[in-house]
Design a protein around this motif. Structure first.
Motif, short mmCIF file in Angstrom:
data_model
loop_
_atom_site.label_atom_id
_atom_site.label_comp_id
_atom_site.label_asym_id
_atom_site.label_seq_id
_atom_site.Cartn_x
_atom_site.Cartn_y
_atom_site.Cartn_z
N ALA A 89 0.84 -1.21 0.00
CA ALA A 89 0.00 0.00 0.00
C ALA A 89 0.87 1.25 0.00
N LEU A 90 1.89 1.26 0.85
CA LEU A 90 2.77 2.43 0.94
C LEU A 90 3.49 2.69 -0.39
N GLU A 91 3.87 1.63 -1.08
CA GLU A 91 4.55 1.79 -2.38
C GLU A 91 3.64 2.42 -3.42
N ARG A 92 2.36 2.08 -3.36
CA ARG A 92 1.44 2.49 -4.43
C ARG A 92 0.76 3.82 -4.18
N LEU A 93 0.65 4.26 -2.94
CA LEU A 93 -0.10 5.48 -2.62
C LEU A 93 0.71 6.73 -2.96
N PRO A 94 0.01 7.83 -3.34
CA PRO A 94 0.71 9.10 -3.58
C PRO A 94 1.39 9.58 -2.31
N LYS A 95 2.61 10.13 -2.49
CA LYS A 95 3.40 10.59 -1.32
C LYS A 95 3.08 12.06 -1.05
N PRO A 96 3.15 12.52 0.18
CA PRO A 96 3.38 11.73 1.38
C PRO A 96 2.12 10.96 1.79
N VAL A 97 2.31 9.79 2.36
CA VAL A 97 1.18 8.96 2.76
C VAL A 97 0.78 9.29 4.20
N GLY A 98 -0.51 9.60 4.39
CA GLY A 98 -1.05 9.82 5.74
C GLY A 98 -1.93 8.66 6.16
N PRO A 99 -2.38 8.68 7.42
CA PRO A 99 -3.16 7.55 7.94
C PRO A 99 -4.47 7.30 7.18
#
Ligand SMILES: Nc1ncnc2c1ncn2[C@@H]1O[C@H](COP(=O)(O)OP(=O)(O)O)[C@@H](O)[C@H]1O
Ligand SMILES: Cc1ncsc1CCOP(=O)(O)O
Length: 176
Positions: free
Chosen positions: A133-143
């Motif tokens: 999930a962290l790899e695929r989500l737009p950065k910065p990733v929030g909760p």
């Protein structure tokens, strides 16, 4: 609280999962281990003596979740190195991975795999889903987006993704 813990353990659970503070508290409540006090500052390894004692006494597997997860049957100890600290920023990840452990343990019944191995694989599955999930989500990733991305990856991940990404370790074998 101590009485409730004793009543629950008397039901002979196959697996008990808690964070370090919870396992330390459980060990103290059931009177077999000592604790320095319950707070969120403990690493999972701090709770390993309590985890091993609970597992031995109640003939179950105990999983201590955290940055590294420790899974023990009281003798052997496996480690799972996947996951991300952001998992601690959203509610119910501990509950969710515990439900996943139950599913893996039941699915492994009737196979040669032990409850310890099934539990370690459930933790790896959950934590690899978090990494994906962290790899695929737009950065910065929030909760907020992480919660949704984690649910998506728990749905989308396949066995082969886990096999290539799981990072298991052996902390202690039966003879150690
Ligand atoms: N710092 C961390 N790094 C990697 N994974 C973590 C970290 N903290 C918790 N996890 C993972 O998050 C999930 C929930 O564990 P935890 O936060 O210990 O549960 P609880 O919500 O009961 O405190 C587990 O799969 C665990 O491996
Ligand atoms: C308050 C709350 N809401 C759903 S589960 C839960 C408590 C457990 O949360 P966690 O699994 O993150 O320890």
């Amino acid at each position: 609280m101590a009485n409730l813990c004793k009543e629950l353990l008397a039901l002979k659970p196959a697996v008990v999962r808690g964070n370090a503070s919870e396992i330390l508290a459980l060990g103290a409540a059931t009177g077999k281990t000592q604790t320095r006090g319950v707070d969120s500052s403990h690493g999972a390894e701090d709770a390993l003596p309590a985890a091993r004692a609970i597992a031995s006494l109640h003939s179950c597997v105990v999983a201590v979740s955290g940055e590294v997860d420790f899974v023990t049957d009281g003798d052997c100890v496996a480690m799972v190195h996947n996951g991300d600290a952001l998992l601690q920023a959203i509610t119910a990840t501990g509950c969710s991975v515990t439900a996943l452990i139950a599913a893996f343990v039941v699915a492994a019944r009737g196979t040669p795999e032990s409850d310890l191995v099934a539990t370690a694989h459930a933790l790896a599955f959950f934590n690899v889903a978090a990494e994906a999930a962290l790899e695929r989500l737009p950065k910065p990733v929030g909760p907020g987006s992480f919660r949704v991305g984690l649910l998506d990856q728990l749905y989308l991940l396949r066995g082969e993704d886990i096999a290539s990404r799981a990072k298991f370790g052996v902390y202690a074998t039966r003879s150690d």
